[in-house]
Motif scaffolding. Sequence first.
Motif, PDB file in Angstrom:
ATOM      1  N   ILE A   1       0.855  -1.183   0.000  1.00  0.00           N
ATOM      2  CA  ILE A   1       0.000   0.000   0.000  1.00  0.00           C
ATOM      3  C   ILE A   1       0.898   1.242   0.000  1.00  0.00           C
ATOM      4  O   ILE A   1       1.259   1.774   1.048  1.00  0.00           O
ATOM      5  N   VAL A   2       1.318   1.645  -1.183  1.00  0.00           N
ATOM      6  CA  VAL A   2       2.210   2.785  -1.387  1.00  0.00           C
ATOM      7  C   VAL A   2       3.550   2.579  -0.664  1.00  0.00           C
ATOM      8  O   VAL A   2       4.303   3.518  -0.453  1.00  0.00           O
TER       9      VAL A   2
ATOM     10  N   GLY B   1      -4.606  -0.015  -9.140  1.00  0.00           N
ATOM     11  CA  GLY B   1      -4.541  -0.697 -10.419  1.00  0.00           C
ATOM     12  C   GLY B   1      -3.301  -1.530 -10.656  1.00  0.00           C
ATOM     13  O   GLY B   1      -3.210  -2.229 -11.672  1.00  0.00           O
ATOM     14  N   LYS B   2      -2.357  -1.527  -9.724  1.00  0.00           N
ATOM     15  CA  LYS B   2      -1.128  -2.287  -9.877  1.00  0.00           C
ATOM     16  C   LYS B   2      -1.218  -3.621  -9.134  1.00  0.00           C
ATOM     17  O   LYS B   2      -2.099  -3.835  -8.309  1.00  0.00           O
ATOM     18  N   ALA B   3      -0.291  -4.522  -9.480  1.00  0.00           N
ATOM     19  CA  ALA B   3      -0.229  -5.821  -8.798  1.00  0.00           C
ATOM     20  C   ALA B   3       0.435  -5.616  -7.444  1.00  0.00           C
ATOM     21  O   ALA B   3       1.659  -5.616  -7.317  1.00  0.00           O
ATOM     22  N   ARG B   4      -0.384  -5.463  -6.423  1.00  0.00           N
ATOM     23  CA  ARG B   4       0.115  -5.134  -5.088  1.00  0.00           C
ATOM     24  C   ARG B   4       0.115  -6.331  -4.149  1.00  0.00           C
ATOM     25  O   ARG B   4       0.696  -6.281  -3.071  1.00  0.00           O
ATOM     26  N   ARG B   5      -0.527  -7.410  -4.548  1.00  0.00           N
ATOM     27  CA  ARG B   5      -0.637  -8.592  -3.693  1.00  0.00           C
ATOM     28  C   ARG B   5       0.542  -9.527  -3.909  1.00  0.00           C
ATOM     29  O   ARG B   5       0.894  -9.846  -5.042  1.00  0.00           O
ATOM     30  N   ILE B   6       1.140  -9.992  -2.802  1.00  0.00           N
ATOM     31  CA  ILE B   6       2.208 -10.989  -2.846  1.00  0.00           C
ATOM     32  C   ILE B   6       1.729 -12.209  -2.067  1.00  0.00           C
ATOM     33  O   ILE B   6       1.511 -12.142  -0.856  1.00  0.00           O
ATOM     34  N   LEU B   7       1.552 -13.314  -2.760  1.00  0.00           N
ATOM     35  CA  LEU B   7       0.980 -14.507  -2.140  1.00  0.00           C
ATOM     36  C   LEU B   7       1.880 -15.046  -1.037  1.00  0.00           C
ATOM     37  O   LEU B   7       3.110 -14.968  -1.101  1.00  0.00           O
ATOM     38  N   ASN B   8       1.253 -15.629  -0.035  1.00  0.00           N
ATOM     39  CA  ASN B   8       2.005 -16.260   1.042  1.00  0.00           C
ATOM     40  C   ASN B   8       2.556 -17.621   0.602  1.00  0.00           C
ATOM     41  O   ASN B   8       2.394 -18.030  -0.556  1.00  0.00           O
ATOM     42  N   LEU B   9       3.195 -18.321   1.533  1.00  0.00           N
ATOM     43  CA  LEU B   9       3.803 -19.613   1.210  1.00  0.00           C
ATOM     44  C   LEU B   9       2.845 -20.780   1.380  1.00  0.00           C
ATOM     45  O   LEU B   9       3.026 -21.830   0.766  1.00  0.00           O
ATOM     46  N   THR B  10       1.855 -20.623   2.226  1.00  0.00           N
ATOM     47  CA  THR B  10       0.889 -21.697   2.440  1.00  0.00           C
ATOM     48  C   THR B  10      -0.424 -21.131   2.957  1.00  0.00           C
ATOM     49  O   THR B  10      -0.432 -20.236   3.795  1.00  0.00           O
ATOM     50  N   ASP B  11      -1.528 -21.667   2.452  1.00  0.00           N
ATOM     51  CA  ASP B  11      -2.857 -21.283   2.927  1.00  0.00           C
ATOM     52  C   ASP B  11      -3.449 -22.355   3.842  1.00  0.00           C
ATOM     53  O   ASP B  11      -4.657 -22.386   4.053  1.00  0.00           O
ATOM     54  N   ASP B  12      -2.618 -23.229   4.391  1.00  0.00           N
ATOM     55  CA  ASP B  12      -3.128 -24.354   5.165  1.00  0.00           C
ATOM     56  C   ASP B  12      -2.824 -24.210   6.653  1.00  0.00           C
ATOM     57  O   ASP B  12      -2.751 -25.207   7.363  1.00  0.00           O
ATOM     58  N   SER B  13      -2.623 -22.984   7.107  1.00  0.00           N
ATOM     59  CA  SER B  13      -2.220 -22.778   8.501  1.00  0.00           C
ATOM     60  C   SER B  13      -3.332 -22.226   9.382  1.00  0.00           C
ATOM     61  O   SER B  13      -3.195 -22.226  10.605  1.00  0.00           O
ATOM     62  N   GLU B  14      -4.413 -21.753   8.787  1.00  0.00           N
ATOM     63  CA  GLU B  14      -5.507 -21.190   9.572  1.00  0.00           C
ATOM     64  C   GLU B  14      -6.371 -22.273  10.200  1.00  0.00           C
ATOM     65  O   GLU B  14      -6.488 -23.381   9.681  1.00  0.00           O
ATOM     66  N   LYS B  15      -6.985 -21.929  11.324  1.00  0.00           N
ATOM     67  CA  LYS B  15      -7.895 -22.852  11.988  1.00  0.00           C
ATOM     68  C   LYS B  15      -9.306 -22.717  11.412  1.00  0.00           C
ATOM     69  O   LYS B  15      -9.588 -21.847  10.604  1.00  0.00           O
TER      70      LYS B  15
ATOM     71  N   VAL C   1       7.890 -13.368  -9.300  1.00  0.00           N
ATOM     72  CA  VAL C   1       7.000 -13.471 -10.457  1.00  0.00           C
ATOM     73  C   VAL C   1       5.881 -14.467 -10.179  1.00  0.00           C
ATOM     74  O   VAL C   1       4.705 -14.209 -10.469  1.00  0.00           O
ATOM     75  N   ASN C   2       6.222 -15.616  -9.604  1.00  0.00           N
ATOM     76  CA  ASN C   2       5.193 -16.607  -9.300  1.00  0.00           C
ATOM     77  C   ASN C   2       4.234 -16.125  -8.224  1.00  0.00           C
ATOM     78  O   ASN C   2       3.057 -16.490  -8.210  1.00  0.00           O
ATOM     79  N   ARG C   3       4.723 -15.299  -7.319  1.00  0.00           N
ATOM     80  CA  ARG C   3       3.910 -14.900  -6.180  1.00  0.00           C
ATOM     81  C   ARG C   3       3.221 -13.544  -6.360  1.00  0.00           C
ATOM     82  O   ARG C   3       2.303 -13.217  -5.619  1.00  0.00           O
ATOM     83  N   ARG C   4       3.661 -12.778  -7.383  1.00  0.00           N
ATOM     84  CA  ARG C   4       3.076 -11.453  -7.587  1.00  0.00           C
ATOM     85  C   ARG C   4       2.569 -11.225  -8.995  1.00  0.00           C
ATOM     86  O   ARG C   4       1.793 -10.297  -9.244  1.00  0.00           O
ATOM     87  N   GLY C   5       2.997 -12.070  -9.929  1.00  0.00           N
ATOM     88  CA  GLY C   5       2.586 -11.894 -11.312  1.00  0.00           C
ATOM     89  C   GLY C   5       3.690 -11.276 -12.142  1.00  0.00           C
ATOM     90  O   GLY C   5       4.801 -11.031 -11.663  1.00  0.00           O
ATOM     91  N   PRO C   6       3.427 -11.002 -13.412  1.00  0.00           N
ATOM     92  CA  PRO C   6       4.442 -10.441 -14.308  1.00  0.00           C
ATOM     93  C   PRO C   6       5.018  -9.132 -13.758  1.00  0.00           C
ATOM     94  O   PRO C   6       4.279  -8.273 -13.274  1.00  0.00           O
ATOM     95  N   GLN C   7       6.325  -8.990 -13.863  1.00  0.00           N
ATOM     96  CA  GLN C   7       6.995  -7.852 -13.256  1.00  0.00           C
ATOM     97  C   GLN C   7       6.473  -6.518 -13.772  1.00  0.00           C
ATOM     98  O   GLN C   7       6.402  -5.537 -13.021  1.00  0.00           O
ATOM     99  N   GLU C   8       6.073  -6.474 -15.036  1.00  0.00           N
ATOM    100  CA  GLU C   8       5.609  -5.206 -15.591  1.00  0.00           C
ATOM    101  C   GLU C   8       4.303  -4.729 -14.954  1.00  0.00           C
ATOM    102  O   GLU C   8       3.906  -3.573 -15.127  1.00  0.00           O
ATOM    103  N   THR C   9       3.630  -5.599 -14.212  1.00  0.00           N
ATOM    104  CA  THR C   9       2.379  -5.204 -13.567  1.00  0.00           C
ATOM    105  C   THR C   9       2.578  -4.759 -12.121  1.00  0.00           C
ATOM    106  O   THR C   9       1.641  -4.260 -11.496  1.00  0.00           O
ATOM    107  N   TRP C  10       3.764  -4.942 -11.576  1.00  0.00           N
ATOM    108  CA  TRP C  10       3.995  -4.620 -10.171  1.00  0.00           C
ATOM    109  C   TRP C  10       3.850  -3.130  -9.914  1.00  0.00           C
ATOM    110  O   TRP C  10       4.156  -2.291 -10.759  1.00  0.00           O
ATOM    111  N   GLY C  11       3.391  -2.806  -8.731  1.00  0.00           N
ATOM    112  CA  GLY C  11       3.290  -1.417  -8.320  1.00  0.00           C
ATOM    113  C   GLY C  11       2.724  -1.334  -6.922  1.00  0.00           C
ATOM    114  O   GLY C  11       2.396  -2.352  -6.295  1.00  0.00           O
TER     115      GLY C  11
END
Length: 248
Positions: free
Chosen positions: A146-147, A170-184, A156-166
């Motif tokens: 967020i700015v 409107g930019k690719a601001r999300r960076i995926l975590n390593l696992t979604d299997d940790s929540e209860k 690239v795998n976790r955020r998408g193509p580099q040209e979309t980062w920002g």
Amino acid sequence: MPKRIRSCVIFFVFCCSSSGLPADPPAVTKTPPTSATVRKTVGLFNGKDLTGWQVDVPELDKNPDAKATFIVRDGLLVSLGQPAGHLITKEKYENYRLAVEYRFAAKPGNCGVLVHASTPRALYKMFPKSIEVQMNSGHAGDFWCIVEDITVPDMVNRRGPQETWGVTEGKARRILNLTDDSEKKPGEWNTMVIECVQDAVKVWVNGDLVNHGTKCTATKGQIALQAEGSEVEFCKLELTPITKLTEP
């Protein structure tokens, strides 16, 4: 949900060396961090009221009588989800470990903890300049830029193509975590630990290291809790300052 471990897993140490992350780190571990000297833990929530916090809810600008978004109920700090906005610490922090215990009170939904928060309403006239640690059910531990920005391995795998980062609209601001299997399961209490040391941010969910970024463009700031449509209860918000870094 089946275990989803993405292609790069970060070596679990408490404090990354200044040279950056290893190129090919081993698997996620639940071993607790040990590579720093910490001071006395302090509670950011007193269980009674919102002392030490300030509310930033844009709806209140035009409707001062709107219902409160953040309340204290039965000794819990509650984000009611609407009207949308943020509860922000009055103090600024750097080099710390933040332990948060939370649950979605009614049904799974969206929320987040923002670290290194500064300029209010810097994105979409709502979100303060910060790094968000996502609490959205099923995706806890994602980073949202967020700015401010942060770097993780395998970007690239976790955020998408580099040209979309920002870091703005409107930019690719999300960076995926390593696992979604940790929540209860929904309704159960989750523990999220966020560690901010120099330009690094690490996140554990229920003991699993789920994200680790470095080269963060901010190293200090306020801490904020979101109201983003879902009711969330917090029973613990504790901060432990880190005062001396040592080699792991």
